[in-house]
Design an enzyme around this catalytic site. Sequence first.
Site, PDB file in Angstrom:
ATOM      1  N   ASP A  30       0.868  -1.185   0.000  1.00  0.00           N
ATOM      2  CA  ASP A  30       0.000   0.000   0.000  1.00  0.00           C
ATOM      3  C   ASP A  30       0.902   1.230   0.000  1.00  0.00           C
ATOM      4  OD1 ASP A  30      -3.251   0.229   1.105  1.00  0.00           O
ATOM      5  OD2 ASP A  30      -2.055   2.037   0.795  1.00  0.00           O
ATOM      6  N   PHE A 153     -17.183 -11.155  -2.845  1.00  0.00           N
ATOM      7  CA  PHE A 153     -18.556 -11.076  -2.322  1.00  0.00           C
ATOM      8  C   PHE A 153     -18.492 -11.051  -0.792  1.00  0.00           C
ATOM      9  CE2 PHE A 153     -18.581 -13.395  -6.375  1.00  0.00           C
ATOM     10  CZ  PHE A 153     -19.344 -12.525  -7.132  1.00  0.00           C
ATOM     11  N   LEU A 154     -17.621 -10.199  -0.283  1.00  0.00           N
ATOM     12  CA  LEU A 154     -17.381 -10.145   1.161  1.00  0.00           C
ATOM     13  C   LEU A 154     -18.255  -9.080   1.797  1.00  0.00           C
ATOM     14  CD1 LEU A 154     -13.472 -10.016   0.948  1.00  0.00           C
ATOM     15  CD2 LEU A 154     -14.927 -12.050   1.041  1.00  0.00           C
ATOM     16  N   ASN A 226     -24.629  -7.125  -6.584  1.00  0.00           N
ATOM     17  CA  ASN A 226     -24.860  -6.054  -5.604  1.00  0.00           C
ATOM     18  C   ASN A 226     -26.131  -5.275  -5.926  1.00  0.00           C
ATOM     19  OD1 ASN A 226     -22.707  -6.676  -4.019  1.00  0.00           O
ATOM     20  ND2 ASN A 226     -21.600  -4.759  -4.312  1.00  0.00           N
ATOM     21  N   PHE A 267     -32.113 -10.239   2.759  1.00  0.00           N
ATOM     22  CA  PHE A 267     -32.176  -8.906   2.145  1.00  0.00           C
ATOM     23  C   PHE A 267     -33.608  -8.430   1.903  1.00  0.00           C
ATOM     24  CE2 PHE A 267     -27.871  -7.361   1.583  1.00  0.00           C
ATOM     25  CZ  PHE A 267     -27.209  -8.458   2.108  1.00  0.00           C
ATOM     26  N   LEU A 268     -34.508  -8.921   2.746  1.00  0.00           N
ATOM     27  CA  LEU A 268     -35.878  -8.395   2.741  1.00  0.00           C
ATOM     28  C   LEU A 268     -36.165  -7.743   4.090  1.00  0.00           C
ATOM     29  CD1 LEU A 268     -37.985 -11.149   0.881  1.00  0.00           C
ATOM     30  CD2 LEU A 268     -37.235  -8.935  -0.001  1.00  0.00           C
ATOM     31  N   GLY A 275     -26.757   1.336   2.964  1.00  0.00           N
ATOM     32  CA  GLY A 275     -25.647   2.284   2.903  1.00  0.00           C
ATOM     33  C   GLY A 275     -24.355   1.505   2.729  1.00  0.00           C
ATOM     34  N   CYS A 278     -20.404   0.068  -0.686  1.00  0.00           N
ATOM     35  CA  CYS A 278     -20.572  -0.814  -1.842  1.00  0.00           C
ATOM     36  C   CYS A 278     -21.880  -0.565  -2.584  1.00  0.00           C
ATOM     37  CB  CYS A 278     -20.483  -2.265  -1.395  1.00  0.00           C
ATOM     38  SG  CYS A 278     -18.904  -2.618  -0.630  1.00  0.00           S
ATOM     39  N   ARG A 345     -19.140   4.936   6.192  1.00  0.00           N
ATOM     40  CA  ARG A 345     -19.250   5.536   4.864  1.00  0.00           C
ATOM     41  C   ARG A 345     -20.668   5.306   4.321  1.00  0.00           C
ATOM     42  NH1 ARG A 345     -14.164   2.869   2.037  1.00  0.00           N
ATOM     43  NH2 ARG A 345     -14.993   1.117   3.230  1.00  0.00           N
TER      44      ARG A 345
HETATM   45  C1  UGA Z   1     -22.163  -5.884   0.190  1.00  0.00           C
HETATM   46  C2  UGA Z   1     -22.523  -7.272  -0.335  1.00  0.00           C
HETATM   47  O1  UGA Z   1     -23.464  -7.917   0.538  1.00  0.00           O
HETATM   48  C3  UGA Z   1     -21.274  -8.152  -0.485  1.00  0.00           C
HETATM   49  O2  UGA Z   1     -21.621  -9.405  -1.081  1.00  0.00           O
HETATM   50  C4  UGA Z   1     -20.272  -7.417  -1.383  1.00  0.00           C
HETATM   51  O3  UGA Z   1     -19.078  -8.160  -1.540  1.00  0.00           O
HETATM   52  C5  UGA Z   1     -19.941  -6.068  -0.762  1.00  0.00           C
HETATM   53  O4  UGA Z   1     -21.147  -5.295  -0.637  1.00  0.00           O
HETATM   54  C6  UGA Z   1     -18.949  -5.360  -1.673  1.00  0.00           C
HETATM   55  O5  UGA Z   1     -19.319  -5.047  -2.800  1.00  0.00           O
HETATM   56  O6  UGA Z   1     -17.784  -5.254  -1.319  1.00  0.00           O
HETATM   57  P1  UGA Z   1     -21.685  -4.858   2.621  1.00  0.00           P
HETATM   58  O7  UGA Z   1     -21.686  -3.521   1.946  1.00  0.00           O
HETATM   59  O8  UGA Z   1     -20.617  -5.177   3.580  1.00  0.00           O
HETATM   60  O9  UGA Z   1     -21.669  -6.040   1.520  1.00  0.00           O
HETATM   61  O10 UGA Z   1     -23.052  -4.949   3.431  1.00  0.00           O
HETATM   62  P2  UGA Z   1     -24.444  -5.716   3.340  1.00  0.00           P
HETATM   63  O11 UGA Z   1     -24.529  -6.685   4.431  1.00  0.00           O
HETATM   64  O12 UGA Z   1     -24.708  -6.220   1.981  1.00  0.00           O
HETATM   65  O13 UGA Z   1     -25.442  -4.511   3.669  1.00  0.00           O
HETATM   66  C7  UGA Z   1     -25.498  -3.340   2.848  1.00  0.00           C
HETATM   67  C8  UGA Z   1     -26.530  -2.382   3.361  1.00  0.00           C
HETATM   68  O14 UGA Z   1     -27.840  -2.888   3.153  1.00  0.00           O
HETATM   69  C9  UGA Z   1     -26.436  -2.075   4.858  1.00  0.00           C
HETATM   70  O15 UGA Z   1     -26.614  -0.691   5.073  1.00  0.00           O
HETATM   71  C10 UGA Z   1     -27.581  -2.866   5.468  1.00  0.00           C
HETATM   72  O16 UGA Z   1     -28.064  -2.299   6.655  1.00  0.00           O
HETATM   73  C11 UGA Z   1     -28.595  -2.773   4.349  1.00  0.00           C
HETATM   74  N1  UGA Z   1     -29.587  -3.883   4.361  1.00  0.00           N
HETATM   75  C12 UGA Z   1     -29.193  -5.165   4.175  1.00  0.00           C
HETATM   76  C13 UGA Z   1     -30.934  -3.591   4.527  1.00  0.00           C
HETATM   77  O17 UGA Z   1     -31.333  -2.424   4.690  1.00  0.00           O
HETATM   78  N2  UGA Z   1     -31.823  -4.626   4.505  1.00  0.00           N
HETATM   79  C14 UGA Z   1     -31.455  -5.907   4.328  1.00  0.00           C
HETATM   80  O18 UGA Z   1     -32.338  -6.800   4.297  1.00  0.00           O
HETATM   81  C15 UGA Z   1     -30.104  -6.183   4.163  1.00  0.00           C
END
Ligand code: UGA
Length: 447
Positions: A30, A153-154, A226, A267-268, A275, A278, A345
Amino acid sequence: MEICIVGTGYVGLVTGACLAEIGHRVVCVDDDLEKIATLKQGRMPIFEPGLDNLVTRNRREGRLSFTTDLKEGIEAATVIFICVGTPPLEDGDADLSAVEQVARQIGELSSAYKLVVEKSTVPVQTGMWIEKTLKVYGGGKDDRFDVASNPEFLREGSAVEDFLHPDRIVVGVGHPRAERLLRDLYEPIVSGDFTCPTHGVCREAGPIPFVVTDIKSAELIKHASNSFLAMKISFINSVADLCELVGADVERVAEGMGLDRRIGRAFLNAGLGFGGFCFPKDLQAFVKIAEKCGYDFGLLREVDRINELRIVQAIKKLKDHLWILKEKVIGVWGLAFKPDTDDVRYSPALALIHRLLAEGVAVKAYDPKAMERVRQQLPSLLYCQDPYEVASGADALVVATEWKEFGDLDLPRVRTLMRRPLMLDGRNLFDPLKMKAMGFEYLGMGR
Ligand code: UGA
């Protein structure tokens, strides 16, 4: 295998530590001197469950090292992962300048064969540009480099677990040589033949699907995945609004829908919307690249618009009950964009707080992990020691992030501490009937 990871953000650091964990020798590079110094001192620049143990052990056992010297990293490796940031530009497009710069340097600095893998989330066709860049800056020879796309997909908060136990591994390649190398690299994970730091030997888990495509399809799999998940969230949030209008419960609707295996319950969860670094930026970048290629992805623009409206609606709900917001005291539980991370973020919690402050509200807040990160950007908040202090004297409380510890609180105590027991549960963490029975004026999302 000898591996170089360029960029030690969430993705790079987790990828580097996990590849070392399954037996590879990894150098992480880095250009942020402070970050590399922190890592060399054995400290973590981010909070991610399980990551510090992995980094410490693999460093100690000599499989993981850190440097600011890109040349050193490149020379040591056959496979180079590009994990640098691709932040959004003003117009929503992804800023690929860091990716281009790294590709250029790899071209110039490599004296032997390298497989260059794009791991950063990038728009379709980036691999093609990396190939061109490597060729031009590498002196025009075609056979010195292969390029592959290997999207991640983390999820933050469970990134180590997601890396070591993925639903699938996707690789986009243009040459069988690249496929062979990546198959070898991921073999322990695909077969489960490694000692997992949390579960021990995971062989019984069965083979993980290893999806091989062309480079562009792999790039699209990432953005499409995503965006699809974001679409599910905006969909259920729209259903939540309808539930409020007709007097139904979105949690029950999601449960009933989710039992259909074609839909799934994940995700429902209705709430303040999505937020993080990603979904919001990837959605916009996907719309943008589609537009550049001649396709108007109106569906995803609507997904984004619905998400923006979540905060506006939350403020309206508070106004409907508090009448005047100016000089009211509102407590906010949670600042991180989701639980189990200190990442703020594009956090919906912060978007809400900014609007409350603009209305003249005195905002008190608590988050188990993210307070230090917010303190610098929002000095006017009253940062509290615990959730009870947030509740004390408040005219309303908002649950902005569903940290597990908020679900375990002594709620009767919370109610007595508040000036007015109004709770806007922005993540549907609590049971409306129980909350009302305890004397709260309870507002859920779509319930
Ligand atoms: C997301 C994807 O889930 C990963 O698979 C992907 O690798 C990652 O982006 C990336 O592109 O690096 P992440 O941003 O860590 O992961 O978080 P998520 O768990 O997906 O949640 C994203 C947002 O959606 C959060 O603000 C969460 O509160 C919101 N969310 C999630 C909801 O409002 N409702 C849900 O049912 C699920």
